[in-house]
Write a protein that holds these residues in place. Structure first.
Motif, PDB file in Angstrom:
ATOM      1  N   UNK A 200       0.924  -1.280  -0.007  1.00  0.00           N
ATOM      2  CA  UNK A 200      -0.120   0.078  -0.036  1.00  0.00           C
ATOM      3  C   UNK A 200       0.922   1.260   0.143  1.00  0.00           C
ATOM      4  N   UNK A 201       0.428   2.231  -0.864  1.00  0.00           N
ATOM      5  CA  UNK A 201       1.074   3.512  -0.778  1.00  0.00           C
ATOM      6  C   UNK A 201       0.783   4.248   0.313  1.00  0.00           C
ATOM      7  N   UNK A 202       1.337   5.645   0.188  1.00  0.00           N
ATOM      8  CA  UNK A 202       0.728   6.539   1.327  1.00  0.00           C
ATOM      9  C   UNK A 202      -0.903   7.100   1.117  1.00  0.00           C
ATOM     10  N   UNK A 203      -1.136   7.463  -0.007  1.00  0.00           N
ATOM     11  CA  UNK A 203      -2.455   7.508  -0.128  1.00  0.00           C
ATOM     12  C   UNK A 203      -3.530   6.602   0.092  1.00  0.00           C
ATOM     13  N   UNK A 204      -3.266   5.431  -0.096  1.00  0.00           N
ATOM     14  CA  UNK A 204      -4.018   4.183   0.151  1.00  0.00           C
ATOM     15  C   UNK A 204      -4.151   4.247   1.635  1.00  0.00           C
ATOM     16  N   UNK A 205      -2.983   4.202   2.594  1.00  0.00           N
ATOM     17  CA  UNK A 205      -3.185   3.980   3.959  1.00  0.00           C
ATOM     18  C   UNK A 205      -3.916   5.232   4.571  1.00  0.00           C
ATOM     19  N   UNK A 206      -3.534   6.463   3.869  1.00  0.00           N
ATOM     20  CA  UNK A 206      -4.394   7.588   4.444  1.00  0.00           C
ATOM     21  C   UNK A 206      -5.771   7.479   4.340  1.00  0.00           C
ATOM     22  N   UNK A 207      -6.247   6.926   3.270  1.00  0.00           N
ATOM     23  CA  UNK A 207      -7.713   6.791   2.779  1.00  0.00           C
ATOM     24  C   UNK A 207      -8.309   5.601   3.609  1.00  0.00           C
ATOM     25  N   UNK A 208      -7.699   4.406   3.460  1.00  0.00           N
ATOM     26  CA  UNK A 208      -8.133   3.176   4.097  1.00  0.00           C
ATOM     27  C   UNK A 208      -8.273   2.854   5.695  1.00  0.00           C
ATOM     28  N   UNK A 209      -6.746   3.457   5.958  1.00  0.00           N
ATOM     29  CA  UNK A 209      -6.532   3.131   7.478  1.00  0.00           C
ATOM     30  C   UNK A 209      -6.661   4.428   8.467  1.00  0.00           C
ATOM     31  N   UNK A 210      -6.020   5.525   7.958  1.00  0.00           N
ATOM     32  CA  UNK A 210      -6.194   6.533   9.045  1.00  0.00           C
ATOM     33  C   UNK A 210      -7.642   7.290   8.928  1.00  0.00           C
ATOM     34  N   UNK A 211      -8.021   7.434   7.900  1.00  0.00           N
ATOM     35  CA  UNK A 211      -9.375   8.268   7.914  1.00  0.00           C
ATOM     36  C   UNK A 211     -10.556   7.302   8.670  1.00  0.00           C
ATOM     37  N   UNK A 212     -10.684   6.107   8.206  1.00  0.00           N
ATOM     38  CA  UNK A 212     -11.772   5.460   8.913  1.00  0.00           C
ATOM     39  C   UNK A 212     -11.577   5.719  10.368  1.00  0.00           C
ATOM     40  N   UNK A 213     -10.251   5.284  10.852  1.00  0.00           N
ATOM     41  CA  UNK A 213     -10.140   5.162  12.314  1.00  0.00           C
ATOM     42  C   UNK A 213     -10.348   6.513  13.169  1.00  0.00           C
ATOM     43  N   UNK A 214     -10.084   7.688  12.227  1.00  0.00           N
ATOM     44  CA  UNK A 214     -10.169   9.006  12.944  1.00  0.00           C
ATOM     45  C   UNK A 214     -11.718   9.705  12.809  1.00  0.00           C
ATOM     46  N   UNK A 215     -12.519   8.972  12.382  1.00  0.00           N
ATOM     47  CA  UNK A 215     -14.034   9.400  12.259  1.00  0.00           C
ATOM     48  C   UNK A 215     -14.482  10.317  13.520  1.00  0.00           C
ATOM     49  N   UNK A 216     -14.392   9.822  14.698  1.00  0.00           N
ATOM     50  CA  UNK A 216     -14.668  10.788  15.569  1.00  0.00           C
ATOM     51  C   UNK A 216     -13.920  12.017  15.728  1.00  0.00           C
ATOM     52  N   UNK A 217     -12.753  12.193  15.557  1.00  0.00           N
ATOM     53  CA  UNK A 217     -12.011  13.230  15.304  1.00  0.00           C
ATOM     54  C   UNK A 217     -12.480  14.042  14.197  1.00  0.00           C
ATOM     55  N   UNK A 218     -12.779  13.454  13.064  1.00  0.00           N
ATOM     56  CA  UNK A 218     -13.094  14.238  11.638  1.00  0.00           C
ATOM     57  C   UNK A 218     -14.635  14.872  12.285  1.00  0.00           C
ATOM     58  N   UNK A 219     -15.387  14.287  12.646  1.00  0.00           N
ATOM     59  CA  UNK A 219     -16.514  14.633  13.047  1.00  0.00           C
ATOM     60  C   UNK A 219     -16.598  15.694  13.987  1.00  0.00           C
ATOM     61  N   UNK A 220     -15.831  15.655  14.968  1.00  0.00           N
ATOM     62  CA  UNK A 220     -15.611  16.980  15.847  1.00  0.00           C
ATOM     63  C   UNK A 220     -15.141  18.197  15.010  1.00  0.00           C
ATOM     64  N   UNK A 221     -14.064  17.735  14.277  1.00  0.00           N
ATOM     65  CA  UNK A 221     -13.633  18.895  13.479  1.00  0.00           C
ATOM     66  C   UNK A 221     -14.607  19.466  12.588  1.00  0.00           C
ATOM     67  N   UNK A 222     -15.430  18.671  12.067  1.00  0.00           N
ATOM     68  CA  UNK A 222     -16.569  19.236  11.120  1.00  0.00           C
ATOM     69  C   UNK A 222     -17.528  20.201  11.736  1.00  0.00           C
ATOM     70  N   UNK A 223     -17.800  19.516  13.002  1.00  0.00           N
ATOM     71  CA  UNK A 223     -19.113  20.494  13.748  1.00  0.00           C
ATOM     72  C   UNK A 223     -18.437  21.716  14.226  1.00  0.00           C
ATOM     73  N   UNK A 224     -17.042  21.569  14.678  1.00  0.00           N
ATOM     74  CA  UNK A 224     -16.548  23.100  15.033  1.00  0.00           C
ATOM     75  C   UNK A 224     -16.181  23.997  13.778  1.00  0.00           C
ATOM     76  N   UNK A 225     -16.043  23.509  12.440  1.00  0.00           N
ATOM     77  CA  UNK A 225     -15.673  24.037  11.575  1.00  0.00           C
ATOM     78  C   UNK A 225     -16.973  24.977  11.082  1.00  0.00           C
TER      79      UNK A 225
END
Length: 298
Positions: A200-225
């Protein structure tokens, strides 16, 4: 002769106190005091909103109800119909929705990539750059409003909704990056290395691994933004002079100026402005609480 039962008590029965033991427990006065303080605080926070909604549902008057009441005495939706159709309120609502949604998407996308770079890569001056990014959080926004205005003028971003999106996004990146970086650093290195072994390359790891695991943080960031862009007033007042490009806070301020004594109309307009905020918070409440409390429990 009375038979004696030798059946052992279950662990639940052994651990649970008897009725006599519960009755002998001293009354916890401090618990009652804490609950009373929390209830009083909740009432003080909710009461103004309930009075606003109640007044907005009553026939329009030039004076506030005295004493104020939490339930409308005469129910009517006329104030909401008039508030929505007068003074281009619907246009202001659409402008705020456009700016807030674009700001939320741009801030979350840019900040997630920036946070991923700070969390998983080593490069020269990494710590210094991150410190400079966080230093922006310590500068009050009103201090840099004149340089921002000069920059907006040189970039032809005055009287532009896209200009609002640009500066709102820039203002959200520092905090959102700080929030997401902490989540990305908690992702186990073993998972990252396993995906590397699988090719897996950097982009795939970012989209497949990191983004799904960081959903609570992404939702928090989206609400504050979203809330930051939806409620912002000072910068929009500084750079927007065209009445058709006003956002909702500017529209409500102008609406109140033209209908200062029509409290039913003013409160109806304010209630309509609060509805998207409540909807966004309710939609992201589960992830928002998880995102805020993740750092509190190891």
């Amino acid at each position: 002769m009375t038979a004696i039962s030798l059946k052992p008590k279950s662990s639940r029965e052994a651990d649970s106190p008897s009725r006599d033991e519960r009755s002998k427990r001293p009354f916890n006065i401090w618990l009652l005091v804490r609950v009373a303080i929390v209830v009083c605080g909740a009432v003080m926070m909710v009461a103004p909103f309930m009075i606003m909604v109640s007044t907005s549902l009553e026939p329009n008057t030039a004076t506030l109800p005295n004493p104020p009441h939490f339930l409308p005495q005469t129910l009517t939706p006329a104030n909401y119909e008039e508030a929505w159709t007068e003074n281009n309120f619907a246009g202001f609502f659409g402008n705020s929705a456009y700016v807030s949604v674009l700001t939320t998407v741009a801030a979350v996308v840019i900040s997630s990539m920036t946070a991923f770079a700070f969390a998983r890569f080593d490069f020269p001056l990494k710590n210094l750059m991150f410190s400079l990014l966080l230093a922006g959080l310590m500068i009050p926004g009103i201090v840099v409003i004149v340089p921002q205005f000069v920059l907006a003028k040189s970039l032809n971003m005055l009287d532009s909704l896209e200009g609002l999106v640009f500066f709102y996004t820039a203002g959200q990146i520092a905090f959102t990056t700080f929030l997401l970086r902490a989540f990305f650093e908690r992702v186990p290195r073993e998972l990252d290395e396993a995906m590397t072994v699988d090719g897996a390359g950097i982009l795939r790891k970012f989209l497949v691994l990191y983004i799904p695991l960081a959903r609570p943080a992404l939702a928090t960031a989206a609400v504050f933004s979203f809330l930051g862009a939806w409620d912002e007033y000072v910068w929009a007042l500084t750079v927007i002079s065209d009445a058709t490009k006003r956002t909702l806070p500017l529209g409500i301020a102008a609406f109140q100026g033209e209908h200062s004594t029509a409290w039913g109309l003013v409160f109806a307009a304010s209630t309509l402005a609060v509805i998207p905020v409540i909807a966004v918070y309710v939609a992201g409440q589960k992830h928002l609480i998880a995102g805020i409390t993740t750092g509190a429990v190891k």
